[in-house]
Scaffold this motif. Structure first.
Motif, short mmCIF file in Angstrom:
data_model
loop_
_atom_site.label_atom_id
_atom_site.label_comp_id
_atom_site.label_asym_id
_atom_site.label_seq_id
_atom_site.Cartn_x
_atom_site.Cartn_y
_atom_site.Cartn_z
N ALA A 9 -123.09 -22.72 6.68
CA ALA A 9 -121.84 -23.46 6.51
C ALA A 9 -122.04 -24.97 6.61
N GLY A 10 -123.24 -25.38 6.98
CA GLY A 10 -123.54 -26.80 7.01
C GLY A 10 -123.71 -27.37 5.61
N PHE A 11 -123.84 -28.68 5.54
CA PHE A 11 -123.89 -29.33 4.23
C PHE A 11 -125.07 -28.85 3.39
N ILE A 12 -126.27 -28.88 3.96
CA ILE A 12 -127.45 -28.47 3.20
C ILE A 12 -127.43 -26.96 2.97
N GLY A 13 -126.99 -26.19 3.96
CA GLY A 13 -126.89 -24.75 3.78
C GLY A 13 -125.96 -24.38 2.64
N ASP A 14 -124.82 -25.06 2.57
CA ASP A 14 -123.86 -24.83 1.49
C ASP A 14 -124.47 -25.19 0.14
N LEU A 16 -127.64 -25.33 -0.64
CA LEU A 16 -128.72 -24.38 -0.94
C LEU A 16 -128.15 -23.06 -1.45
N ALA A 17 -127.11 -22.56 -0.79
CA ALA A 17 -126.51 -21.29 -1.22
C ALA A 17 -126.00 -21.39 -2.66
N ARG A 18 -125.34 -22.49 -2.98
CA ARG A 18 -124.80 -22.66 -4.33
C ARG A 18 -125.92 -22.75 -5.37
N GLU A 19 -126.99 -23.44 -5.01
CA GLU A 19 -128.11 -23.56 -5.94
C GLU A 19 -128.76 -22.21 -6.19
N LEU A 20 -128.94 -21.42 -5.13
CA LEU A 20 -129.56 -20.10 -5.30
C LEU A 20 -128.67 -19.19 -6.12
N LEU A 21 -127.37 -19.22 -5.87
CA LEU A 21 -126.46 -18.37 -6.65
C LEU A 21 -126.43 -18.80 -8.11
N GLN A 22 -126.50 -20.09 -8.35
CA GLN A 22 -126.51 -20.57 -9.74
C GLN A 22 -127.79 -20.15 -10.45
N ARG A 23 -128.91 -20.27 -9.75
CA ARG A 23 -130.19 -19.86 -10.34
C ARG A 23 -130.25 -18.36 -10.55
N GLY A 24 -129.79 -17.62 -9.57
CA GLY A 24 -129.80 -16.16 -9.64
C GLY A 24 -131.14 -15.53 -9.35
N ARG A 25 -132.18 -16.35 -9.27
CA ARG A 25 -133.53 -15.84 -9.02
C ARG A 25 -134.25 -16.77 -8.05
N LEU A 26 -135.20 -16.20 -7.35
CA LEU A 26 -136.03 -16.96 -6.42
C LEU A 26 -137.42 -16.37 -6.46
N ASP A 27 -138.40 -17.22 -6.71
CA ASP A 27 -139.78 -16.76 -6.80
C ASP A 27 -139.91 -15.64 -7.84
N ALA A 28 -139.20 -15.82 -8.95
CA ALA A 28 -139.25 -14.90 -10.11
C ALA A 28 -138.57 -13.57 -9.84
N ASP A 45 -114.91 -19.97 -1.75
CA ASP A 45 -115.44 -19.54 -3.04
C ASP A 45 -116.78 -18.84 -2.88
N LEU A 46 -117.58 -19.24 -1.87
CA LEU A 46 -118.83 -18.54 -1.60
C LEU A 46 -118.55 -17.15 -1.05
N GLN A 47 -117.58 -17.04 -0.15
CA GLN A 47 -117.24 -15.73 0.42
C GLN A 47 -116.79 -14.75 -0.66
N LEU A 48 -116.16 -15.26 -1.71
CA LEU A 48 -115.63 -14.39 -2.76
C LEU A 48 -116.68 -13.97 -3.79
N ASP A 49 -117.85 -14.59 -3.74
CA ASP A 49 -118.92 -14.19 -4.66
C ASP A 49 -119.39 -12.79 -4.29
#
Length: 322
Positions: A9-14, A16-28, A45-49
């Protein structure tokens, strides 16, 4: 993949979460679930994903539940920050050291050997008696923290390295620079003024700078910081460079140069909203941190400093509603 973010819920955590959800993949690999853990719930909006699960509460109290999770990866960002750790020693020990040890033990009990990225800090460095701080630090510079926060971060780096050596996790620590410009209300970080002297004037509000304009600092934008965390996760151990913590890239500049950039972006009237009021405690903490960082190792992962102070301000304005 199932990925845990602590401090989500912190600034960087938020971010990071949005970036990962947008990418949809991590390490292929496809991200199937994202578990967001913090004292506070994440944005609605993150909770509703549908890919997101939340875990709200004290990390120390959540570790038993986390040990039952089949986690593929962890970004451990949860932390008390610098100035509040100086004011409250027990808070820092509990939030930083005890919670990290408990999390690592939970992952050890689970037996999944997840990949873990720990967000450490440039505050692990400092000038001690008989050990002056080099003009430029690199990843081989001996840490000598001069604050409780820096000490706790350095201890956690060593725990991550040893749990990795024992094969309980695949861990890597990255040392974050001061992130600017942060939106929202000030937090308890000694470096928080470096965002405030930009954020508040842009909103037409006065701001206080507690250090002289010639104070040198090392900064990184939110986007560069998140990119560094992801790059550290996706790098193999050989590319990452072993178990030693990685210094993320830094833009080195003086506080006066940051204010010059504010004036160039928003005008002299906006700059005049910043006034200098010396604070010896903040000055001692910030001046004890390195301002110049050799980013050679980070560059091998494709990471580079932000180009200039204007880029930091423009990124903030681009992501802040007007």
């Amino acid at each position: 993949m199932k990925i845990l973010i602590t401090g989500a819920a912190g600034f960087i955590g938020d971010r990071l979460a949005r970036e990962l959800l947008q990418r949809g993949r991590l390490d292929a690999h496809k991200i199937e679930r994202l578990l967001l853990a913090d004292l506070h719930p994440p944005a609605m909006d993150l909770q509703l994903d549908p890919r997101v699960d939340t875990c709200v509460g004290d990390l120390l109290q959540m570790t038993e539940a986390l040990s039952r999770q089949a986690l593929d990866g962890v970004f451990h960002l949860a932390s008390a920050v610098s100035a509040e750790c100086e004011r409250d020693f027990d808070l820092g020990l509990g939030a930083n050291l005890d919670s990290t040890r408990a999390l690592l033990d939970a992952l050890r009990r689970a037996g999944q050997r997840p990949r873990l990225v720990f967000s450490s800090s440039v505050a692990v460095f400092g000038a001690g008696p008989g050990l002056p701080l080099p003009a430029v630090i690199d990843d081989h510079t001996l840490p000598a923290p001069q604050t409780s926060y820096g000490t706790q971060k350095f201890i956690c780096e060593q725990l991550v390295a040893d749990y990795s050596r024992k094969g309980y996790i695949d861990g890597r620590s990255v040392r974050l620079m001061t992130v600017a410009v942060r939106p929202g209300r000030p937090n308890g970080a000694a470096s928080g003024f470096l965002s405030a002297i930009i954020r508040e004037p842009l909103a037409g509000l006065p701001a206080v700078c507690p250090v002289p304009p010639d104070t040198e600092v090392a900064l990184a934008s939110p986007a560069n910081t998140v990119a560094g965390l992801i790059a550290a996760f996706e790098a193999n151990q050989a590319d990452f460079g072993g178990r030693t913590a990685l210094n993320l890239p830094a833009l080195s500049l003086r506080v006066g140069e940051l204010l010059d950039a504010l004036e160039q972006e928003a005008g002299a009237t906006t700059r005049r909203l910043v006034r200098f009021e010396p604070d010896a405690t903040i000055q001692a903490i910030v001046s004890g941190w390195p301002a110049r960082v050799d980013g050679t190792r980070a560059a091998r992962l494709g990471l580079h400093p932000d180009p200039d102070a204007q880029a930091l301000i423009r990124q903030y304005r681009q992501h802040t509603p007007h």
